[in-house]
Write an enzyme that holds these catalytic residues in place. Sequence first.
Site, short mmCIF file in Angstrom:
data_model
loop_
_atom_site.label_atom_id
_atom_site.label_comp_id
_atom_site.label_asym_id
_atom_site.label_seq_id
_atom_site.Cartn_x
_atom_site.Cartn_y
_atom_site.Cartn_z
N ASP A 14 -11.41 28.82 11.36
CA ASP A 14 -10.62 29.68 12.25
C ASP A 14 -11.61 30.48 13.08
O ASP A 14 -12.61 29.93 13.53
CB ASP A 14 -9.66 30.56 11.43
CG ASP A 14 -8.42 30.97 12.23
OD1 ASP A 14 -8.60 31.57 13.30
OD2 ASP A 14 -7.30 30.71 11.79
N HIS A 46 -12.31 28.71 16.01
CA HIS A 46 -11.29 28.90 17.04
C HIS A 46 -11.77 29.87 18.11
O HIS A 46 -11.55 29.66 19.29
CB HIS A 46 -10.00 29.41 16.41
CG HIS A 46 -9.33 28.41 15.52
ND1 HIS A 46 -8.10 28.62 14.94
CD2 HIS A 46 -9.71 27.16 15.13
CE1 HIS A 46 -7.76 27.57 14.22
NE2 HIS A 46 -8.72 26.67 14.32
#
Length: 505
Positions: A292, A328
């Site tokens: 993430d 991300h």
Amino acid sequence: MMTITASAITARTVALCLNPDGKARFFLPQKSHWTLYKTGEIVRSGETDRVITFIDCLDPATQYVFEVDTGESFTFTTAECAGRVDIRDFGARTEAANNGAAIAAALASVPVGGALAIPEGRWQTGPLFLKSDMTLHLEPGATLVFITDRDQIPILPAHTAQGDMLGSWEGLPDACYASIVTAIGCTNLEITGSGTLDGAGAEGDWWSWPKERRNGARRARTLFLNNCEAVTVSGITVQNSPSWTVHPLYCHDIEFVALAIKNPADSPNTDGLDPECCSDVLLEGIHFTVGDDCIAIKACKRGDDGSDDHIRPCEHITVRHCYMERGHGAVVIGSEMSGSVRHVTVEHCEFLGTDRGLRLKTRRGRGGEIAHVRCRNIIMQEVHSAIVANCFYFCDHDGRSEWVQSRAPYPVDASTPSIHDIEISDLVIRDVRVVIGAFYGLPEMPIRSVSINNIHASFDNSTEGDVPVMALQVPTCHHVGFSTEFAELNFQNEHEYFPLSIEKE
């Protein structure tokens, strides 16, 4: 000329910053050979390609001289240690299914100013609750591995007996499983060494219920610090996390230096390092490759009922000499930022293959501000979108509602967030697919005072674009310079971008 300074010194480890020109990022321009002396004798030598160089297995209370092959040297003295406690002396065994009781007994015997030693080997354990005025030393070859039986893992309640937030999930008080290394209310704490913390995310079932609860609790982190002060975490690898990897909450005067934080690309919500409602935080020389966001700076969020007694500012955060290899977002602020995030500096870093580079995100209902953010001397390579600020982030159950996504102005009140005073300079951005910059402010609270200076960017050779931010009513972009809505951008000096990348350094 090489400038050498100390980033973190403990009794048995040191992290040194080697900076030949004041502009080096994560990697040195060329490898440097070094020699370590004690009382005039060579005790260690090696080679490094990194600006932040970590050395383990030093003697306490000892003066050393570190010298590089170009002639520069640096003298430092390690800290004192009141005593080393080895977990094997209290019954810890590498073949044991859970060494939690043995390690807890060893930890209890550590004197003030002493060290708990985790020696070479693979040691399975339940949560360890650290205490003040101690060092947790993960020695070379040591791995602490989290157990996977949740019935043996205590649950942290949402609040302490005094009513302060203890357990949390995405910016709100919530019960959660304790972490393999947990510190609550500790001061003068060190976690250091060349060893590894393994959260056993892949071995358990943690990743199969990312947004749910089990036994009324959210997923564990791997390293959790709550209400701690004067903490140094240096050298270690933290990997395979059940959820967020390193999560300091309500902490002050903490530093994370020369770490490696690693999670599989498909592991859900395994952010690398998320300082939340913290102050005076240093993140330096960290290598991220996660599932993430690499770094997500947060300040909690208001509850649906308007509750805000748990929110506090997150401010004076410095990120430098870091390498975000996959994630991300490389450096993200928000979307939980109701307490305000201020005075953030991101400098001398390298981003490779992250979806976004610098990413600011919020939405109506958050309140608070993202302000005084400085980003400079960064190289980004193969990012989806380099710099984005989004005030229409469609998170939470109502994120796609008319109130959150409307481009019509709403009354300004305590729940209106703002983004302002952002300085971006000296960026080299290669092979961008979507946009160099996307700034989408609220009509009632535009993004303001954004200064952009000396940006050099090139696009990749892709044929399809994408939306640059997670919001509705946003156009698809492909090889776009800057896309804005309700935002004030001030370009200073030169900025340039090219339609296609034609070469890579």
